[in-house]
Design a protein around this motif. Structure first.
Motif, PDB file in Angstrom:
ATOM      1  N   MET A   1       0.840  -1.195   0.000  1.00 22.14           N
ATOM      2  CA  MET A   1       0.000   0.000   0.000  1.00 22.14           C
ATOM      3  C   MET A   1       0.881   1.253   0.000  1.00 22.14           C
ATOM      4  SD  MET A   1      -2.759   1.284   2.873  1.00 22.14           S
ATOM      5  CE  MET A   1      -3.722  -0.228   2.711  1.00 22.14           C
ATOM      6  N   THR A   2       0.543   2.180  -0.860  1.00 19.01           N
ATOM      7  CA  THR A   2       1.278   3.435  -0.903  1.00 19.01           C
ATOM      8  C   THR A   2       0.911   4.306   0.295  1.00 19.01           C
ATOM      9  OG1 THR A   2       1.278   3.397  -3.328  1.00 19.01           O
ATOM     10  CG2 THR A   2       1.744   5.507  -2.266  1.00 19.01           C
ATOM     11  N   VAL A   3       1.938   4.795   1.000  1.00 17.74           N
ATOM     12  CA  VAL A   3       1.721   5.667   2.146  1.00 17.74           C
ATOM     13  C   VAL A   3       1.947   7.110   1.699  1.00 17.74           C
ATOM     14  CG1 VAL A   3       2.464   6.282   4.472  1.00 17.74           C
ATOM     15  CG2 VAL A   3       2.452   3.874   3.740  1.00 17.74           C
ATOM     16  N   ILE A   4       0.938   7.958   1.911  1.00 22.47           N
ATOM     17  CA  ILE A   4       1.024   9.354   1.500  1.00 22.47           C
ATOM     18  C   ILE A   4       1.563  10.187   2.657  1.00 22.47           C
ATOM     19  CG2 ILE A   4      -0.226  11.318   0.561  1.00 22.47           C
ATOM     20  CD1 ILE A   4      -0.157   8.871  -1.268  1.00 22.47           C
ATOM     21  N   ALA A   5       2.689  10.847   2.421  1.00 27.00           N
ATOM     22  CA  ALA A   5       3.280  11.681   3.467  1.00 27.00           C
ATOM     23  C   ALA A   5       2.517  12.994   3.575  1.00 27.00           C
ATOM     24  CB  ALA A   5       4.742  11.957   3.143  1.00 27.00           C
ATOM     25  N   PRO A 273      -4.411   6.608  -4.441  1.00 25.80           N
ATOM     26  CA  PRO A 273      -3.817   6.165  -3.165  1.00 25.80           C
ATOM     27  C   PRO A 273      -4.704   6.552  -1.983  1.00 25.80           C
ATOM     28  CG  PRO A 273      -2.166   7.218  -4.558  1.00 25.80           C
ATOM     29  CD  PRO A 273      -3.497   7.452  -5.223  1.00 25.80           C
ATOM     30  N   GLU A 274      -4.784   5.648  -1.011  1.00 23.89           N
ATOM     31  CA  GLU A 274      -5.631   5.884   0.148  1.00 23.89           C
ATOM     32  C   GLU A 274      -5.205   7.164   0.877  1.00 23.89           C
ATOM     33  OE1 GLU A 274      -7.080   3.597   4.251  1.00 23.89           O
ATOM     34  OE2 GLU A 274      -5.822   2.567   2.773  1.00 23.89           O
ATOM     35  N   GLY A 275      -6.177   8.027   1.115  1.00 23.04           N
ATOM     36  CA  GLY A 275      -5.914   9.263   1.842  1.00 23.04           C
ATOM     37  C   GLY A 275      -5.361  10.398   1.001  1.00 23.04           C
ATOM     38  N   ALA A 276      -5.100  10.140  -0.283  1.00 30.38           N
ATOM     39  CA  ALA A 276      -4.445  11.153  -1.111  1.00 30.38           C
ATOM     40  C   ALA A 276      -5.323  12.377  -1.323  1.00 30.38           C
ATOM     41  CB  ALA A 276      -4.049  10.556  -2.464  1.00 30.38           C
ATOM     42  N   VAL A 277      -6.626  12.194  -1.499  1.00 32.82           N
ATOM     43  CA  VAL A 277      -7.512  13.329  -1.747  1.00 32.82           C
ATOM     44  C   VAL A 277      -7.523  14.275  -0.550  1.00 32.82           C
ATOM     45  CG1 VAL A 277      -9.917  14.014  -2.064  1.00 32.82           C
ATOM     46  CG2 VAL A 277      -8.962  12.151  -3.437  1.00 32.82           C
ATOM     47  N   GLU A 278      -7.631  13.700   0.657  1.00 31.99           N
ATOM     48  CA  GLU A 278      -7.682  14.552   1.852  1.00 31.99           C
ATOM     49  C   GLU A 278      -6.335  15.217   2.113  1.00 31.99           C
ATOM     50  OE1 GLU A 278      -9.000  14.411   6.569  1.00 31.99           O
ATOM     51  OE2 GLU A 278      -9.108  12.604   5.324  1.00 31.99           O
ATOM     52  N   ARG A 280      -3.758  15.790  -0.068  1.00 30.58           N
ATOM     53  CA  ARG A 280      -3.245  16.666  -1.119  1.00 30.58           C
ATOM     54  C   ARG A 280      -4.209  17.750  -1.567  1.00 30.58           C
ATOM     55  NH1 ARG A 280      -0.038  11.665  -4.058  1.00 30.58           N
ATOM     56  NH2 ARG A 280       1.815  11.804  -2.690  1.00 30.58           N
ATOM     57  N   LEU A 281      -5.499  17.580  -1.237  1.00 37.66           N
ATOM     58  CA  LEU A 281      -6.478  18.611  -1.570  1.00 37.66           C
ATOM     59  C   LEU A 281      -7.144  19.197  -0.347  1.00 37.66           C
ATOM     60  CD1 LEU A 281      -8.293  17.023  -4.675  1.00 37.66           C
ATOM     61  CD2 LEU A 281      -6.450  18.721  -4.674  1.00 37.66           C
ATOM     62  N   GLY A 282      -7.058  18.514   0.778  1.00 36.78           N
ATOM     63  CA  GLY A 282      -7.748  18.974   1.978  1.00 36.78           C
ATOM     64  C   GLY A 282      -9.241  18.752   1.902  1.00 36.78           C
ATOM     65  N   ILE A 283      -9.684  17.807   1.071  1.00 41.68           N
ATOM     66  CA  ILE A 283     -11.102  17.526   0.893  1.00 41.68           C
ATOM     67  C   ILE A 283     -11.389  16.169   1.526  1.00 41.68           C
ATOM     68  CG2 ILE A 283     -12.940  17.076  -0.782  1.00 41.68           C
ATOM     69  CD1 ILE A 283     -11.417  18.890  -2.738  1.00 41.68           C
ATOM     70  N   SER A 284     -12.331  16.139   2.441  1.00 38.72           N
ATOM     71  CA  SER A 284     -12.666  14.872   3.105  1.00 38.72           C
ATOM     72  C   SER A 284     -14.112  14.495   2.806  1.00 38.72           C
ATOM     73  CB  SER A 284     -12.472  15.021   4.617  1.00 38.72           C
ATOM     74  OG  SER A 284     -13.221  16.106   5.126  1.00 38.72           O
TER      75      SER A 284
END
Length: 284
Positions: A1-5, A273-278, A280-284
């Protein structure tokens, strides 16, 4: 799984990313959310090099900012760029974007762009207040806006602000001036919101054909830019929440490095990638 920093700065909308979305929502997603690597671009790399030379030129005192000095700066800035971005070497490798041009011809083209600058402005008569200025402003109930201005000039007598952006391509056909004016007004809006002053002049310096595009923004125009930015952001939020990043085929697809991932060309986009939208965009 890709981990988004987590990002070093809060997510924000820039003029270039807003333009990406207007051009093609899928392109925006692949660049901003997935951050799919792109090969080095000859035009973009040359633009970065020329921008660096023009920024360093103003380190010299007025009277010494000569064409000869600018040409002397070119090799050193080229060396720095190669060290900072290893992808640059790929430009001239087999299959690279500048393979057929070769390093010497490529650098000669950059040199000509630097020379063109001196036909448009006399840098010895200028004293920029800021160079490579990072601008940010938070729109109420909207996105954080962020952009980098190449140069900010402030008149000492009345404080009038001029925003200057260098472009290493050619000036646009009048039919497409709206796109570049949107970028200029984006910068104008951020400055107005942050400093409470509308810039007197917004200026694009086109080194590709030696043209200058100028605009004197009004409050009404900048308010119109804000409405457009809010609309773009609402569409980004909608695409993010529904996971519908539709491709928008156009002639610009010929220059896109993501065609293999685009359904319009029988490709398949990767899973987000899981969590990437929140993140990298701040959208949840």
């Amino acid at each position: 799984m890709t981990v988004i920093a987590p990002p070093s700065r809060p997510p924000a909308l820039s003029p270039s990313r807003a333009s990406d979305f207007l051009q093609c929502p899928l392109l925006f997603r692949l660049r901003t959310v997935d951050r799919v690597p792109e090969p080095a671009s000859s035009a973009a790399t040359r633009g970065t090099l020329v921008h660096s030379v023009l920024e360093r030129l103003f380190d010299a005192p007025a009277g010494e900012r000569t064409p000869a000095l600018a040409q002397e700066l070119l090799p050193a800035e080229w060396a720095k760029l190669q060290e900072a971005d290893p992808r640059v070497k790929e430009l001239f490798a087999p299959g690279g974007d500048a393979e057929s041009e070769g390093v010497d011809n490529w650098l000669d083209a950059a040199s000509r762009l630097v020379s063109t600058y001196f036909t448009l402005e006399d840098p010895n008569r200028l004293q920029p207040a800021e160079r490579e200025l990072l601008l940010e402003t938070q729109l109420p109930d909207g996105p954080l806006l962020r952009g980098i201005v190449d140069r900010l000039d402030v008149k000492p007598d009345d404080g009038a602000i001029r925003v200057v952006d260098y472009k290493t391509g050619r000036s646009p056909n009048p039919r497409y001036e709206g796109k570049v004016l949107f970028q200029l007004r984006f910068y104008g809006l951020v400055l107005w919101r942050e400093r409470g002053t509308i810039p007197k002049m917004l200026q694009l310096v086109y080194l590709g054909d030696g043209q200058i595009l100028r605009a004197e923004p009004t409050a009404e125009q900048l308010e119109g830019a804000e409405r457009k930015i809010r609309w773009v952001w609402s569409e980004i939020e909608k695409a993010a929440r529904t996971e519908t990043w539709e491709p928008r085929p156009s002639k610009l697809c010929d220059w896109c490095s993501h065609r293999a991932l685009c359904p319009a060309f029988d490709g398949t986009p990767p899973p987000i990638p899981e969590g990437a939208v929140e993140i990298r965009l701040g959208i949840s």
